[in-house]
Design an enzyme around this catalytic site. Structure first.
Site, PDB file in Angstrom:
ATOM      1  CD  GLU A  30      23.369   8.645  84.788  1.00 53.98           C
ATOM      2  OE1 GLU A  30      23.737   7.859  83.904  1.00 53.98           O
ATOM      3  OE2 GLU A  30      23.757   9.825  84.857  1.00 53.98           O
TER       4      GLU A  30
ATOM      5  CB  CYS B 238      25.967   7.508  80.676  1.00 50.73           C
ATOM      6  SG  CYS B 238      26.965   8.959  80.276  1.00 50.73           S
TER       7      CYS B 238
ATOM      8  CG  ASN C 121      22.345  11.756  78.528  1.00 45.92           C
ATOM      9  OD1 ASN C 121      22.133  12.712  79.260  1.00 45.92           O
ATOM     10  ND2 ASN C 121      23.450  11.019  78.620  1.00 45.92           N
ATOM     11  CD  GLU C 122      26.505  13.840  78.878  1.00 48.94           C
ATOM     12  OE1 GLU C 122      27.432  13.037  78.664  1.00 48.94           O
ATOM     13  OE2 GLU C 122      26.336  14.409  79.970  1.00 48.94           O
TER      14      GLU C 122
END
Length: 846
Positions: A59, A266, A397-398
């Site tokens: 990331e 994120c 994602n999350e």
């Protein structure tokens, strides 16, 4: 990972300054061996291990891409930086006007119809007034301390430029050190014509510098426009054009990763989901793969979720090539149009959702499609006519909104399976290892028969020792697990030890856990947004953390199948939960009253109605604005976190804590603590936490927290709540307004001695991996059954050291040591050192 997790990660890392947990298992003064047994059933039923067991997750955090693994040396090469990216940025960030020989001129970043293209909108307009040997232009300072240039190495300069002068505009280009002295010959370029054209040249550095600069000067007069000013090392990883910094790429390759997950994280599912063709192009967007392919001068820049600018020079094509070059399965992640990482919103625009689903189908075609398809042709035009062989793709994602996420996930998967039935579509379970979001996400994943669910968690070291058997109880017929973000909080060798103990459980459950990766992967020493990290670097050096060495040891000793094994456990006495009581707030003002602590046999240990002063209470964290107001104890500051005050005795156990609490203002609720041993060791009931979205009981050990119980309880402002906490031994029961809210028994055992045994079918070796995360050596009797004839010697690789040791640029105390064990037999004894990770490879013939 979320912004809140990032803040907490940095805070807890700061609290880990003292001794961590190894001394919890033995008296440090007594380092005599503890006896264990390890039985291996080499003829027993085995479980195959996927090649993706251990991988890497990239990331763009901690300057991992620009200024990191992406080899470009010029910062803000396209003049696109802006306050929308970061309040400290301007279009001239990284640049400064430069005059030589008394020349005058102007340097202005412009966005008008003369731009290079619609994605690269800004450019530098130079208007020199420089005659003779005088020159006027700009200097780029590179990233952080400057550009790292190495004697004898080639560097390629390029620039897109245009000039309004009939005879063109001469440019002189020089790489210098920090003092302005040249470190290579001056390059000369003549910009001819008033159409954008790329100009290139090359120089060889004649000296070393780590504070390099790039100076671009114009001569004469008139107007010359510059864009995409680049200085690129000729040597890149595998000599890829537009490639990667070799030392960082090689460190990743050395992990022997089975997969590469990219580009986040994120930055995938936060920000606007619109395209750059939308009128509001300057807004931060979620990462969209189509923006990142094609010629680099046609790729837009974007504001990174982590607070800085990303150029997209490192894009999807480069990610696929990197995965191919390191022999890893590519695992791209696309946005699900449900934000996460603290931005909990869902997009309910059918047209936009359809566009993103189509973008995902186009991505698969870009990766795998024939050259006569639209996106396969674009891949081929970039230099790769062969398919990349994409087999897995993650959606989202999350996300903290499981209902919305799985509604979208179902539509993505249906479209993908209809067009590309061989692709595994990976779902996820949110940002935590447990709790309401996690439970509901897994419930929906099972209802939809998802093939694989991605789990993420960052926990304290104790949690990893307590959860070695986490996946033992997972449903073998349900969705498989990809654990692509995990780490214990800290970068010491002790963190590597507990992570390795946990990894033995991952491998042992290889039929359920199909992928795992530590995160984050990279961090620039001068600008980390998150810690811990696996590989650290500055502009000219890189080094692996202790966790890197552990991950590399596991990644290169995976094996093909899990062999049944069982080790004895460490005897540990379980004392009752004990400690003082505490009151705290987090970004909230609250009032507490009528505090009473009574022992289980009815004795009053503490009572305070705050009719006088608060002399029974003392500050633990040193923050907050506490005072007695109108017969209550009030914390008034809504801008501070963890304002804990405590009262009582650390030896208290088996007691009831009762009190009333009222939220006065702010974003959260109450924090009521029990079992308080000190600044970094306590339990608290976090009512109205996470911006008043849920409540939980959290256990903090050595400054790092883990959630032990969680519910969707929120707190109303101005309402008085009655709170009661009963502590009995290691069992805790919690009551809110007279109703039982929940209970738990803290019986998790932190086991410091863990193992897994696998088999390498190619070499015919049993691979015995043993972690001893304690102060005492582990004298172990190994009993190997059903292996046939064993070699009398075994190859040994060991990581061993001080649990507080940290690898740095100057010192690498944690490095692997190789040796040979003699006297190997069906039954033999070996002592595994204190604080060690050991791989023992034993040759055998059936």
């Amino acid at each position: 990972m979320s912004r809140l997790q990032s803040v907490l990660g940095l805070a807890t890392a700061a609290l880990l300054g003292g001794t961590l947990l190894p001394s919890a298992f033995a008296d440090p003064a007594d380092s005599s061996p503890i006896d264990y047994s390890l039985r291996v059933d080499a003829a027993g039923e085995t479980t195959s291990i996927p090649e993706t067991m251990h991988g890497v997750f990239f990331e763009d955090i901690n300057d991992a891409a620009d200024g990191g693994i992406y080899a470009e040396l010029v910062r803000n090469r396209s003049f696109e930086y802006d306050t929308v990216d970061n309040p400290s940025y301007t279009p001239m960030t990284g640049w400064s006007a430069t005059s030589v020989g008394g020349a005058e001129g102007s340097a202005e970043v412009v966005d008008d119809a003369e731009r290079l293209n619609e994605n690269n909108r800004r450019y530098l307009r130079l208007r020199p007034n420089a005659h003779g040997r005088a020159a006027y232009g700009v200097t780029n300072a590179g990233y952080h301390s400057g550009m790292a240039l190495e004697r004898g190495e080639k560097y390629d300069f390029s620039v897109w430029a245009r000039s309004d002068q009939p005879g063109g505009t001469p440019l002189t280009v020089t790489a210098t050190d920090g003092s302005g002295s040249p470190v290579g010959r001056t390059m000369r370029v003549r910009v001819r014509g008033d159409e954008w054209t790329e100009y290139t040249t090359t120089f060889v550095a004649h000296s070393d510098t780590t504070t390099g600069r790039l100076r671009v000067l114009a001569h004469g007069s008139g107007t010359v426009r510059l864009d995409m000013v680049s200085l690129f090392p000729r040597e890149t990883y595998k000599n890829e054009p537009n490639g990667l910094r070799p030392d960082l790429a090689r460190r990743i390759e050395a992990l022997n990763p089975g997969f590469l997950r990219f580009p986040g994280g994120c930055l995938v599912n936060t920000g606007s989901h619109e395209s750059y063709q939308a009128p509001d192009w300057e807004r931060r967007r979620s990462y969209q793969w189509k923006d990142t392919i094609g010629p680099v001068e046609q790729r837009p820049t974007n504001a990174n979720f982590w607070g800085y600018n990303q150029s997209y020079g490192l894009g999807y094509y480069e990610y696929f090539r990197f995965a191919e070059n390191i022999g890893a399965m590519p695992l791209p992640v696309v946005p699900a149009l449900v934000t996460g990482c603290g931005e909990n919103e869902a997009t309910h625009d059918p047209q936009l959702l359809r566009r993103h689903i189509q973008d995902t189908l186009d991505l698969i075609q870009f990766a795998n499609g024939p050259v006569d398809t639209e996106w396969g042709a674009k891949r081929a035009a970039m230099g790769h006519p062969e398919p990349f062989g994409l087999t897995h793709l993650a959606v989202g994602n999350e996300e903290n909104l499981p209902e919305d996420f799985y509604e979208h996930f179902a539509k993505f998967r249906e479209a993908i399976e209809q067009r590309y039935p061989g692709i595994t579509v990976v779902a996820n379970s949110g940002p935590d290892d447990s709790g309401p979001v996690f439970d509901r996400a897994w419930e929906l994943a099972r209802e939809q028969n998802a093939e694989m669910v991605d789990e993420h968690y960052y926990n304290n070291p104790q949690w990893f020792l307590e959860n070695n058997r986490r996946y033992d109880s997972y449903d073998r017929s349900g969705p498989k697990v990809s654990l692509t973000e995990y780490a214990s909080e800290g970068n010491r060798f002790y963190n590597a030890l507990v992570e390795s103990a946990f990894m033995t459980g991952l491998e042992r459950n290889a039929d359920v856990v199909r992928m795992s990766s530590y995160a984050p992967l990279l961090a620039h020493e001068d600008d980390p947004q998150w810690t811990p990290d696996m590989i650290w670097f500055d502009n000219h050096r890189s080094w692996g953390s202790a966790s890197y060495e552990a991950q590399k040891l596991f990644g290169n000793n995976v094996g093909d199948e899990v062999v049944p094994s069982e080790a004895s456990s460490t005897p540990v006495e379980r004392e009752p939960i004990s400690g003082a009581v505490g009151l705290s707030t987090w970004n909230t003002s609250a009032a507490y009253d009528d505090v009473r602590v009574t022992s289980a046999d009815g004795r009053t240990l503490l009572t305070d109605d705050f009719s006088g002063d608060a002399s029974q209470w003392s500050e633990l964290t040193g923050t907050g604005d506490w005072s007695v107001q109108d017969g209550a104890y009030v914390q008034s500051d809504t801008g501070v976190r963890n304002t804990m005050v405590t009262a009582g005795d650390k030896s208290w156990s088996d007691y009831d804590l009762q009190l009333s609490a009222t939220k006065r203002a702010g974003s959260e609720g109450f924090l009521v603590a029990f079992g308080v041993k000190g600044t970094g060791n306590y339990y608290w009931w976090n009512l109205g936490g996470w911006n008043n979205t849920r409540s939980a009981v959290q256990k903090t050990t050595a400054g790092s927290s883990e959630t032990v119980l969680s519910e969707d309880t929120t707190i109303e402002t101005g309402r008085e709540y009655d709170i009661r906490i009963e502590v009995r031994g290691r069992q805790v029961t919690l009551f809110l307004d007279g109703e039982k809210w929940g209970s738990f028994t803290d019986e998790q055992r932190a086991e410091p001695f863990r193992q897994v045994v696998t088999r390498d079918n190619e070499t015919g070796e049993l691979i015995v991996k043993v972690v001893n995360a304690q102060d005492n050596p582990a004298r172990t009797e190994l009993d190997i059954e059903g292996a046939g004839r064993l070699a009398s010697t075994a190859r040994l690789t060991t990581l061993q050291g001080d649990p507080d040791a940290v690898n740095t640029a100057e010192s690498r105390p944690i490095t692997p040591e190789k040796s040979v064990v003699r006297g190997v037999d069906e039954n033999f004894t070996h002592t595994f050192p204190a604080h060690s990770i050991t791989v023992m490879r034993i040759k055998h013939e059936n």
